[in-house]
Design a protein around this motif. Structure first.
Motif, mmCIF file in Angstrom:
data_model
loop_
_atom_site.group_PDB
_atom_site.id
_atom_site.type_symbol
_atom_site.label_atom_id
_atom_site.label_comp_id
_atom_site.label_asym_id
_atom_site.label_seq_id
_atom_site.Cartn_x
_atom_site.Cartn_y
_atom_site.Cartn_z
ATOM 1 N N ALA A 88 -5.201 6.618 -55.822
ATOM 2 C CA ALA A 88 -3.985 5.885 -56.169
ATOM 3 C C ALA A 88 -4.296 4.560 -56.852
ATOM 4 C CB ALA A 88 -3.155 5.637 -54.913
ATOM 5 N N THR A 89 -3.418 4.188 -57.789
ATOM 6 C CA THR A 89 -3.440 2.882 -58.441
ATOM 7 C C THR A 89 -2.009 2.376 -58.521
ATOM 8 O OG1 THR A 89 -5.376 3.425 -59.786
ATOM 9 C CG2 THR A 89 -4.023 1.585 -60.518
ATOM 10 N N VAL A 90 -1.772 1.191 -57.922
ATOM 11 C CA VAL A 90 -0.452 0.569 -57.952
ATOM 12 C C VAL A 90 -0.517 -0.622 -58.890
ATOM 13 C CG1 VAL A 90 1.383 -0.507 -56.599
ATOM 14 C CG2 VAL A 90 -0.026 1.300 -55.583
ATOM 15 N N THR A 91 0.392 -0.673 -59.879
ATOM 16 C CA THR A 91 0.398 -1.744 -60.869
ATOM 17 C C THR A 91 1.744 -2.455 -60.851
ATOM 18 O OG1 THR A 91 -1.094 -0.483 -62.294
ATOM 19 C CG2 THR A 91 0.075 -2.321 -63.295
ATOM 20 N N GLY A 92 1.695 -3.768 -60.827
ATOM 21 C CA GLY A 92 2.896 -4.578 -60.912
ATOM 22 C C GLY A 92 2.793 -5.553 -62.065
ATOM 23 N N VAL A 93 3.924 -5.839 -62.697
ATOM 24 C CA VAL A 93 3.924 -6.728 -63.853
ATOM 25 C C VAL A 93 5.111 -7.666 -63.765
ATOM 26 C CG1 VAL A 93 5.206 -5.073 -65.265
ATOM 27 C CG2 VAL A 93 3.869 -6.846 -66.376
#
Length: 902
Positions: free
Chosen positions: A467-472
């Motif tokens: 898993a990879t969680v990305t926030g911007v």
């Protein structure tokens, strides 16, 4: 000297033949020739023997055993010297004695080699005592036989006589060999006796100090190997001559001789031990320094930039509409470069303005880091290796505009990135600054080519399910007044190899949390699957910014041996634009990347390729409805042999899907539409043959040549046929490098002479290396022209330039250059500036203006340029005149520039 060397050899053999023993050894015979020497060494404590009470005198001496014996001997000598009040180091030895010692060691090496040859000769030629005894017994046996009786066979008697005679000869030969061996051994004994008189002086010479020993260390090691080799050979000879064991070899060397040789060997070995210790310390130091260097590299800052100083004064016709470009004539220090960022320099003016002399200074800096180690603050209790990485750029120009204007430094923080190791196999990364470049999918917040604006991107990898969680979070284009902010999150899962899932949601609005008036929300999901040679991918996306701002697509690809097949199905809504999807990479103005299908279309397509060695076959079919509806299909074939390639194609476009092939408008691209389209541009067929001058099997090295034939039967107002032959050829002739260029292009439109034309383009440019004469001059020259004979208008362009450069002008690192050239054109778009840079491209018709078969303006740009350089300091002067469609213009300039890159 020969006797002295023989004595040394005998002494070494005596010592190195010894083993270890007690005062009485069970295996040393009472009458052995070395018994007294063994007992004397044991009495002095130099040898102590083996635990079982034996001496083992016939075994080889190891280096460790020799080192121990020599060490004990040196300890005793040092004690005796100190007791007498004498220095044990003998550091006062004169340079003459040292030189004599070096010569003696070198001569010893030569004598040892000669002695080895003598021993080998003895081994090869000597007859043993057993051989002699056996021959004598045979003779006596023959003599003891009774006399032959009368009447005995005469042949038998003759045979017996021959046997006796042969035995006698063999005996005489053996005796002679034995006598020769005895004489050689006597000569060797005399040589050894003669060397005893020189022992005392040699003992004084071998007491070298530490520096002399170090210089002779390498040679001594080689000599020691030779001695050990000779020891083995002598031992073998002793075994072969067992009857000689009773000889007293003590006559060859006394105890003093042995002590002297042992002292010499000990000195050499002591120096080897010291050298080994120094090497070990040096290795430790190098290892420590390597660790420190690695740490410095990991935490290193990289500073780069430039310092530019300049003075410029310009005179000309004046007025913004009278300035002109000179880059079309030749390169110079007056070029303003690509100021507008469109990839061209000829479309920006260089001269023609009036400007009073002014000095400018610009300092540009870029500070970058590797992954920096960090500690928590305050306290510094937690350490974070490789935590932070960032870059900062800045510039300072004085004046910034207008006389005496100043401006402070303009520092720009591009990006700052940091990664935290949250737990095992888990990481949390942050990146913030001016460049928020991230992408959730092809249609959802696609901004990895160009930055959305200023802000923050966070990435968390929990270490489960891939898993990879990305926030911007970002402000669109920074503080530009639009007050638009975006916030979003995305999740990507890769639970197994070849399979991944993804989803994302982004919202843009006018308040700092991304909401506010007129918010835009975009979301999407997608998946990818790869099973061997089969790959599938798909995506669904939607935006609430407009109706029909949604869509989906599925793509597949498979390969079996030489066959590759691709296919797709898509349904893209009319509201899918870069603004509605918050995907500014698809903005035509950014020229970044675009999604696979343009808006407002529903359709499918397929493509197949077969590769059979040098032959490639392919075909495609694509159809869709909606804006720009069309159906396109076709086939292609290619053949490659050596440096040649041959290809052919047949393509059909049915614009509007009415079943009629036609000549469609140009295919939509990212430069003309938010998203690219599919299919072909036109209904056409043709062929192309090319030769690659850089290929391994090029027929003519450096020759690039292409011939093409293309027909567009549905072209309006009539079928269009294009025939082109073009290429270039580069060659070197000694100090001369040259390039030849040529092109022929004919466009014929059936029934429409006004749309037909023929272009011929040709050119040559050459330059020399710096000539090996005073001033080291080099020359260059170029000429290129194109002539278009059109049904509507004739077009022409031509440019030439010549130059001389003195590469060593007056003093080293100083050069002077002079150029003269001109650009002339007729029926072009403009004279003052150009709109293309294709002068040396044989695949296109024009040079610097792309007008073909159409009327335009006429004129020329002509001038000269002088430049003197010393290192990075350049002084330049340019003077040009312009004929701008009958209106004269001029421009002059003087410029001093100094630029240092670091």
């Amino acid at each position: 000297m020969k006797k002295r060397l023989v004595m040394l050899l005998a002494g070494l053999l005596t010592v190195l033949s010894m083993g270890f023993g007690l005062a009485q050894f069970s295996d040393v015979p009472a009458g052995h020739w070395a018994k007294e020497a063994v007992e004397a060494l044991a009495a002095k404590g130099l040898v102590i023997g083996f635990p079982d009470g034996t001496f083992r005198g016939n075994e080889s001496l190891t280096r460790y055993q020799a080192a121990l014996i020599i060490y004990r001997l040196l300890q005793q000598i040092e004690g005796e010297l100190k007791a007498k009040g004498e220095s044990p180091t003998m550091q006062a030895m004169s340079s003459e004695d040292l030189e004599a010692l070096k010569n003696a060691v070198q001569e010893l090496a030569a004598e040892l080699a000669a002695l080895g040859v003598r021993v080998s000769a003895l081994e090869d030629s000597a007859a043993t005592k057993e051989d002699i005894a056996r021959l004598e017994a045979m003779i006596q046996e023959l003599k003891a036989q009774p006399a032959p009786e009368p009447g005995m066979d005469a042949a038998a008697l003759q045979d017996l006589a021959d046997r006796v005679e042969a035995a006698s000869i063999a005996a005489d030969t053996a005796l002679a060999q034995a006598q020769q061996l005895a004489e050689q051994l006597d000569a060797l004994a005399q040589d050894v006796e003669g060397v005893k008189g020189d022992l005392a002086s040699l003992q004084t010479q071998v007491e070298a100090n530490a520096q002399a020993i170090q210089a002779l260390n390498e040679l001594a090691v080689l000599l020691n190997q030779d001695v050990l080799s000779l020891q083995d050979r002598v031992t073998a000879l002793e075994k072969g001559l067992a009857d000689l064991q009773g000889i007293d070899f003590e006559q060859f060397a006394s105890k003093e001789d042995v002590a002297a040789v042992q002292e010499f060997a000990a000195a050499l070995r002591s120096d080897l031990v010291g050298l080994s210790e120094k090497v070990s310390k040096l290795e430790g130091t190098v290892g420590d320094l390597s660790g420190k260097v690695s740490k410095l590299e990991r935490n290193a800052f990289t500073i780069s930039g430039s310092l530019s100083l300049g003075f410029g004064a310009f005179a000309g016709s004046g007025g913004a509409n009278n300035n002109f470009d000179i880059d079309r004539v030749f390169s110079s220090n007056f070029s303003t470069g690509d100021g507008n960022g469109n990839g061209l320099v000829v479309d920006e003016a260089d001269l023609g303005k009036n400007a009073e002399g002014e000095t400018t200074a610009t300092l540009s800096l870029t500070l970058k880091t590797n992954a920096l180690d960090a500690k928590s603050s305050p306290g510094g209790y937690n350490a974070y290796p490789g935590l932070v990485q960032f870059s900062i750029t800045g510039s300072w120009t004085n004046p910034s505009g207008g006389s005496n204007a100043t401006a402070g430094p303009n520092l720009v923080v591009d990006t700052v990135a940091t990664t935290l190791a949250v737990a095992k196999d888990q990481s949390l990364s942050f990146s913030f600054g001016r460049s928020v470049k991230t992408k959730f999918s092809e249609y959802v917040f696609d901004n990895d080519g160009v930055s959305y604006g200023h802000g923050l991107v966070a990435t968390y990898k929990p270490g489960v399910l891939g898993a990879t969680v990305t926030g911007v979070y970002a402000s669109k284009l920074g503080a530009n007044g639009d007050n638009l902010y975006a916030r979003g999150a995305g999740l990507a899962l890769s639970p197994m190899q070849g399979f991944s899932l993804r989803g994302a949601v982004v919202q843009q609005g006018t308040d700092i949390l991304g909401g506010g008036g007129m918010p835009v929300t975009v979301y999407g999901v997608g998946a990818d699957l790869a099973l061997g040679s089969v790959a599938l991918s798909g995506e669904y996306f939607s935006s609430d910014a407009a109706a029909n701002a949604n869509g989906y697509y599925v793509k597949a690809k498979a390969g079996v041996g030489p066959i590759t097949v691709e296919g797709n199905y898509r349904s893209i809504g009319a509201g899918v634009t870069f603004a509605n999807m918050l995907s500014y990479d698809a903005d035509p103005a950014n020229s970044a990347n675009a999604a696979p299908f343009h808006a407002d279309q529903q359709g499918y397509g397929a493509k197949a390729t077969v590769s059979l060695g040098a032959i490639t076959l392919g075909g495609f079919y694509d159809t869709y409805t909606g804006t720009g509806a069309r159906t396109a299909y076709g086939a292609e074939a290619g053949l490659k042999f050596g440096a040649f390639s041959l290809s052919g194609y047949y393509r059909v476009v049915d614009a509007g899907n009415d079943g009629t092939p036609n000549d469609s408008a140009a295919k939509e691209t990212a430069a003309s539409n938010s998203y690219v389209s599919s299919g072909s541009d036109y209904t056409q067929y043709g062929a192309k043959l090319s030769h690659d001058g850089k290929a391994e099997g090029a027929l003519i090295k450096g020759l690039n040549l292409t011939a093409s034939y293309d027909v567009r039967p549905q072209f309006a107002p009539g079928a269009r046929t294009d025939i082109a032959v073009y290429g270039d050829f580069s060659l070197s002739l000694g100090i001369l490098k040259a390039t030849l260029l040529g092109r022929y292009h004919s466009q014929d439109v059936a029934g429409a002479p006004a749309s037909s034309y023929t272009t011929i383009k040709y050119g040559v440019k050459a330059e020399t290396e710096a000539l090996a004469i005073p001033l080291k001059p080099s020359l260059f020259g170029e000429y290129v022209a194109r002539s278009t004979d059109g049904g509507t208008a004739d077009n022409a362009e031509a440019k030439y330039a010549v130059g001389l450069k003195l590469n060593e002008f007056l003093f080293p690192n100083s050069s002077f250059e002079a150029k003269y050239g001109s650009y002339t054109a007729s029926n072009v778009n403009a004279i003052l500036v150009g709109n293309a840079e294709k002068a040396w491209d044989p695949s296109v018709d024009h040079l610097y203006d792309d007008r073909v078969n159409a009327s335009g303006v006429n004129g020329s740009v002509t001038g000269f340029y002088l430049s003197w350089s010393y290192w990075d300091l350049v002084m330049s002067y340019a003077d040009f005149v312009v004929d701008n469609n009958g209106n004269p213009e001029y421009g002059r300039g003087f410029k001093i520039s100094y630029k240092v890159n670091f």
